[in-house]
Enzyme design. Structure first.
Site, PDB file in Angstrom:
ATOM      1  N   HIS A 355       8.627  59.540  44.726  1.00  0.00           N
ATOM      2  CA  HIS A 355       8.817  58.148  45.151  1.00  0.00           C
ATOM      3  C   HIS A 355       7.923  57.204  44.360  1.00  0.00           C
ATOM      4  CE1 HIS A 355       9.000  54.660  47.970  1.00  0.00           C
ATOM      5  NE2 HIS A 355      10.240  55.068  48.072  1.00  0.00           N
ATOM      6  N   CYS A 356       6.733  57.674  43.996  1.00  0.00           N
ATOM      7  CA  CYS A 356       5.786  56.838  43.261  1.00  0.00           C
ATOM      8  C   CYS A 356       6.249  56.496  41.851  1.00  0.00           C
ATOM      9  CB  CYS A 356       4.435  57.533  43.175  1.00  0.00           C
ATOM     10  SG  CYS A 356       3.747  58.098  44.732  1.00  0.00           S
ATOM     11  N   ILE A 357       7.080  57.357  41.255  1.00  0.00           N
ATOM     12  CA  ILE A 357       7.485  57.139  39.860  1.00  0.00           C
ATOM     13  C   ILE A 357       8.863  56.504  39.752  1.00  0.00           C
ATOM     14  CG2 ILE A 357       6.052  59.057  39.091  1.00  0.00           C
ATOM     15  CD1 ILE A 357       8.702  60.654  38.619  1.00  0.00           C
TER      16      ILE A 357
END
Length: 371
Positions: A355-357
């Site tokens: 989700h962070c990338i």
């Protein structure tokens, strides 16, 4: 062209949609810095390629790449993935990229947050971050969407919304003085209301144990759909995560969302503790001003850090005994989507996960995504 607007999304009738609403596409940035990614980022690049490949089965994917890595990225990424040149300091587009907002007429605009690498000179993870702070404006230019520049520091991973006026965040992150030291809780709530058009803010205490982002909510809790959330969990009372998740569960159980609904909470058991190995630590360049990767340090591993695509769920897996249980749980929560488990330890070693990338771009009603 992309105009810089001097109004706010709420005043203009725009809102942040839920991630589960239709996308025009997904954005990523390409990893390369050797002081964060081991072995010249080659293992991480293979993991990013796997994520991009999984999501491209669902919707168009664009990867922003520095000029140094453009030819290599174009050669190893699937042909259907668009590659564009975007200078950056590191590859966390969820946090440095735009948060897109929509209105009832199907128009899409972007919110460009101030970015200071998760704390600036007071606990930030690297220096400088000047190129990252320009990523949102560059994406807006490429997509020809108008842009709002928000007057405060915020990372996209620190917020989750149901698209119907409710937002979840953590006190650990948004109230951290290394983000907005002059703003009180009420000030931040007012700004979130103005720039995301939300009415109800649910404050959790902390994020996942040892999360270097100061407890981003996207690692511990997210919306499955309005009124339904997934929560990182453990049954091990000796694990530091137990008290954190238990407190989050209690807070989520007591609140009502913007529409007056009690929340349906689904616990997703975390993987067993993931520690940095000696080999992994030695593969990272040591640079002053960048958070070191030390052998034995615990990483903030969580299955809740998944990405909701139009037709797939890209879920991190770790070769852990809980991988299959997490995939089955997400399959039940998203029966209309296919769960794709992507080996994600190499992403986690860099400080985040799937989700962070990634960053979703909502679908404008007047155009359909190209396939």
């Amino acid at each position: 062209m992309s105009r810089l607007l001097n109004t706010t999304p709420a005043a203009d009738g725009f809102r942040m949609p839920g991630e589960f609403e239709p996308h025009a596409g997904t954005w990523l940035l390409w990893p390369e810095r050797p002081d964060n990614w081991r072995l010249g980022a080659k293992p991480a690049q293979r993991a990013f390629t796997a994520v991009a490949t999984a999501i491209s089965q669902s919707e168009p994917v664009t990867v922003g790449v520095s000029h140094r890595q453009y030819q290599h990225a174009r050669a190893v990424l699937p042909a259907e993935v668009r590659v564009v040149e975007i200078a950056n300091n590191d590859s966390w587009i969820r946090d440095c990229g735009p948060t897109f907002v929509v209105n009832d007429q199907g128009e899409v605009r972007a919110v460009d947050w101030e970015f200071n690498a998760w704390g600036g000179l007071d606990g930030g993870l690297y220096f400088p971050w000047d190129k990252d702070d320009l990523v949102a404006s560059k994406v807006s230019e490429i997509e020809r969407v108008d842009r709002y520049r928000a007057p405060f520091v915020l990372e996209g991973g620190s917020i989750h919304t149901d698209g119907e006026g409710t937002l979840i965040t953590t006190e650990e992150c948004l109230l951290n003085p290394n983000r907005n030291p002059t703003l009180a809780r009420g000030d931040i709530e007012e700004l979130l209301s103005r720039y995301l058009n939300v009415e109800k803010i649910i404050w959790l205490d902390r994020g996942v144990f040892h999360d270097e982002t100061s407890g981003h909510v996207d690692n511990i809790c997210c919306f499955i759909k309005p009124g339904v959330v997934a929560l990182t969990w453990t049954e091990d009372r000796a694990d530091p995560q137990y008290d954190i998740s238990s407190d989050a569960f209690e807070r989520l159980s007591r609140v009502r969302d913007a529409r007056g609904r009690a929340l349906e909470i689904h616990k997703i058991h975390q993987p067993d503790p993931v520690l940095i190995s000696e080999e992994e630590s030695e593969g990272v360049d040591v640079v002053e001003g960048t958070l070191p990767r030390r052998a034995g340090d615990r990483l903030a591993a969580s299955y809740v850090n998944f990405y909701i695509g139009n037709s797939v769920i890209a879920m991190p897996c770790f070769g852990d005994r809980h991988d299959e249980l997490a995939a089955a749980a997400l399959g039940r929560l998203f029966p209309e989507r296919r769960v794709v488990s992507v080996p994600a330890r190499e992403i986690l070693l860099g400080g985040g996960n799937i989700h962070c990338i990634t960053q979703q771009q909502p679908l404008a009603l007047h155009r359909m995504p190209a396939r």
